[in-house]
Design an enzyme around this catalytic site. Structure first.
Site, short mmCIF file in Angstrom:
data_model
loop_
_atom_site.label_atom_id
_atom_site.label_comp_id
_atom_site.label_asym_id
_atom_site.label_seq_id
_atom_site.Cartn_x
_atom_site.Cartn_y
_atom_site.Cartn_z
N HIS A 199 -8.54 6.83 3.59
CA HIS A 199 -8.77 7.18 5.00
C HIS A 199 -9.95 8.12 5.21
CE1 HIS A 199 -7.24 7.17 9.22
NE2 HIS A 199 -6.86 5.98 8.82
N TYR A 208 -2.44 11.69 5.70
CA TYR A 208 -2.55 10.37 6.33
C TYR A 208 -1.49 9.39 5.81
CZ TYR A 208 -3.57 5.56 7.04
OH TYR A 208 -3.39 4.25 7.35
N ARG A 265 -13.11 -5.33 5.22
CA ARG A 265 -11.90 -5.17 6.04
C ARG A 265 -12.12 -5.30 7.54
NH1 ARG A 265 -7.46 -3.51 5.42
NH2 ARG A 265 -7.38 -1.61 6.67
N GLU A 298 -12.59 -1.26 8.26
CA GLU A 298 -11.72 -1.35 9.44
C GLU A 298 -12.36 -0.74 10.68
OE1 GLU A 298 -8.25 0.73 7.82
OE2 GLU A 298 -8.60 2.34 9.25
N ARG A 319 0.86 -1.19 0.00
CA ARG A 319 0.00 0.00 0.00
C ARG A 319 0.89 1.22 0.00
NH1 ARG A 319 -4.08 0.43 4.87
NH2 ARG A 319 -2.25 1.22 5.96
N TRP A 337 -10.19 12.60 9.96
CA TRP A 337 -8.77 12.20 9.98
C TRP A 337 -8.61 10.88 9.26
CZ3 TRP A 337 -6.22 7.96 12.18
CH2 TRP A 337 -4.82 7.94 11.90
N GLU A 396 -3.78 -7.22 5.88
CA GLU A 396 -2.86 -6.11 6.14
C GLU A 396 -1.84 -6.54 7.20
OE1 GLU A 396 -4.68 -2.48 7.52
OE2 GLU A 396 -2.75 -1.49 7.81
N GLU A 406 -8.99 1.89 -0.57
CA GLU A 406 -9.55 1.61 0.76
C GLU A 406 -10.20 2.85 1.36
OE1 GLU A 406 -6.46 -0.16 3.08
OE2 GLU A 406 -7.10 0.80 4.93
N ASP A 416 -4.97 3.89 0.54
CA ASP A 416 -5.95 4.16 1.59
C ASP A 416 -6.40 5.62 1.49
OD1 ASP A 416 -7.46 4.25 3.89
OD2 ASP A 416 -5.91 3.43 5.21
C1 CS2 Z 1 -5.23 2.45 8.74
C2 CS2 Z 1 -4.81 2.57 10.17
O1 CS2 Z 1 -4.02 0.47 8.64
C3 CS2 Z 1 -4.91 1.14 8.13
O2 CS2 Z 1 -5.52 0.82 7.14
O3 CS2 Z 1 -6.36 3.02 8.29
O4 CS2 Z 1 -3.53 3.14 10.11
C4 CS2 Z 1 -5.68 3.37 11.10
O5 CS2 Z 1 -5.50 4.71 10.89
C5 CS2 Z 1 -5.31 2.99 12.50
O6 CS2 Z 1 -5.52 1.62 12.68
C6 CS2 Z 1 -6.10 3.78 13.51
O7 CS2 Z 1 -5.90 3.27 14.78
MG MG Z 2 -7.09 2.03 6.52
#
Ligand code: CS2
Ligand code: MG
EC number: 4.2.1.8
Length: 402
Positions: free
Chosen positions: A212, A159, A283, A262, A147, A402, A339, A236, A210
């Site tokens: 995010h 991010y 995810r 996630e 990624r 965020w 991941e 993602e 990602d």
């Molecule tokens: C993220 C994470 O791994 C990922 O895909 O989105 O870094 C996420 O920000 C953290 O798990 C938050 O605790």
């Molecule tokens: Mg993520």
């Protein structure tokens, strides 16, 4: 058989982890992860005050019944705190059952569907050139899927950009640090990174990205479309999924595969996305979505629609979750990818485990249970340290995702 005691262990070997240890009258114990990044103490209190007193004396072999007791019995269903507490109990009980059966956990789930688990690593840099180098480093380490996240000129701490090369750790301040965001700049910059990555390394590797939760559905659709020539494995969290219907607009405009989940806690967060085939990868993870017992339901629903799994595996998911996830991934028929963000040596020492990495794949071990333990004496040397995730604001100060 009875649960005789249970305790919550909080430790910070480089980052905070919350672990539940359940003891039984047969001398067998099990452990489960209950870590919620930046909100750890909420789950500690939930377990200590509201879960442990209820499960003492219960038969630990009744995993399903205890799951239903904690879910239905709370009356207040779902939510990240509740579902992490349930997950910790559930994983500890599966650990106990597998140890009693003298089998690695994947055998209890139905046995092996594959020999190893393909993982993706998280490569990042402050600009395109640095990220291209970082991806090259992962390729040298044998990764087949990477990624790629890049800093964007004009955005303060976009991010995914870490301080270390192989480690990315966002929760690192005693109060939330303020980062920036600018969608227009990101939409201009990110496709150029993928163009450069394909130009440099060709199409023999899986690339992921990602978002995010930063883009609106229209912006996400635009990004997905611009990324099509680079054949991503997935895009993602391209847009927030509280409104599952939002993904329909993205889906209508791009064939870039979509992954989300996630931050989901239950099958209900994913139901419409799955049934309407609005995503390609789900995810959800063991710790976030109620443990093995519930994640299995989500994966089975997804399988009906040819949607595959791609569990979250950031550093805030402890080795206990990683070990359990690898048993799950070894069994689950509709596995996609896992991941894998590496833990630090300090973390690995506190959680001795039998999984290992080789050539872009993780292998779960054959130890009875999920194969992860906790060294309590070592854990005690790393006391809890408050650490928040950052927040994000636009240039004019507006609060963003965020
Ligand atoms: C993220 C994470 O791994 C990922 O895909 O989105 O870094 C996420 O920000 C953290 O798990 C938050 O605790
Ligand atoms: Mg993520």
């Amino acid at each position: 058989m009875k649960i005789t005691s249970a305790k919550v262990i909080v430790t910070c070997p480089g980052r905070n982890f919350v672990t539940l240890k359940i003891m039984t009258d047969q001398g067998v114990y099990g452990i489960g992860d209950a870590t919620m990044n930046g909100r750890e103490k909420a789950v500690v209190a939930y377990l200590e005050e509201h879960v442990i007193p209820c499960i003492l004396g219960m038969d630990p072999r009744r995993i399903e019944d205890i799951w239903q007791y904690l879910y239905k019995g709370a009356y207040w269903r779902r939510g990240p705190v509740t579902m992490r507490a349930i997950a910790a109990v559930d994983v500890a009980l599966w650990d106990i059952k597998a140890k009693m059966a003298n089998m690695p956990l994947y055998q209890l789930l139905g046995g092996r569907s594959r020999d190893s688990v393909m993982v993706y690593g998280h490569a990042n840099g402050s600009d395109i050139a640095e990220t291209v180098d970082a991806v090259g480093h992962y390729i040298e380490l044998g990764y087949k899927a990477i990624r790629a996240q890049t800093g964007v000129p004009g955005i303060k701490d976009a991010y995914g950009v870490g301080r270390g090369k192989l480690y990315y750790e966002p929760a690192d301040a005693a109060l939330p640090s303020v980062t920036g965001w600018d969608t227009r700049q990101a939409l201009n910059y990110v496709p150029r990174m993928f163009e450069k990555l394909r130009e440099t390394y060709g199409f023999g590797y899986h690339l992921l990205h990602d978002g995010h939760h930063r883009y609106t559905p229209q912006e996400a659709a635009n990004l997905g479309k611009m990324l099509e020539p680079y054949q991503l494995f997935w895009l993602e969290d391209c847009t927030p999924a509280e409104n599952q219907e939002a993904f329909r607009l993205v889906r209508q405009h791009t064939v870039t595969p979509l992954a989300v989940g996630e931050i989901f806690n239950t099958i209900w967060d994913a139901k419409d996305l799955i049934q309407n085939q609005l995503i390609d990868y789900i995810r959800c993870t063991i710790v976030g979505a109620g443990g093995v017992t519930h994640l299995r339901r989500i994966a089975d629903l997804a399988a009906l629609y040819q949607i595959r799994t791609g569990s979250h595996g950031a550093t805030d998911l402890s080795p206990v979750t990683m070990g359990t996830a690898l048993h799950f991934d070894t069994w689950v028929p509709n596995f996609g990818i896992q991941e894998y963000m590496r833990h630090t040596e300090e973390t690995d020492a506190v959680f001795p485990h039998d999984y290992h990495f080789a050539k872009g794949e993780l292998f779960c071990g054959e130890t009875p249970g999920h194969g992860v333990d906790i060294d309590e004496q070592l854990a005690a040397k790393y006391p809890y340290k408050p650490a928040f995730l950052p927040v994000a604001r636009l240039e004019d100060g507006t609060m963003w995702n965020w």
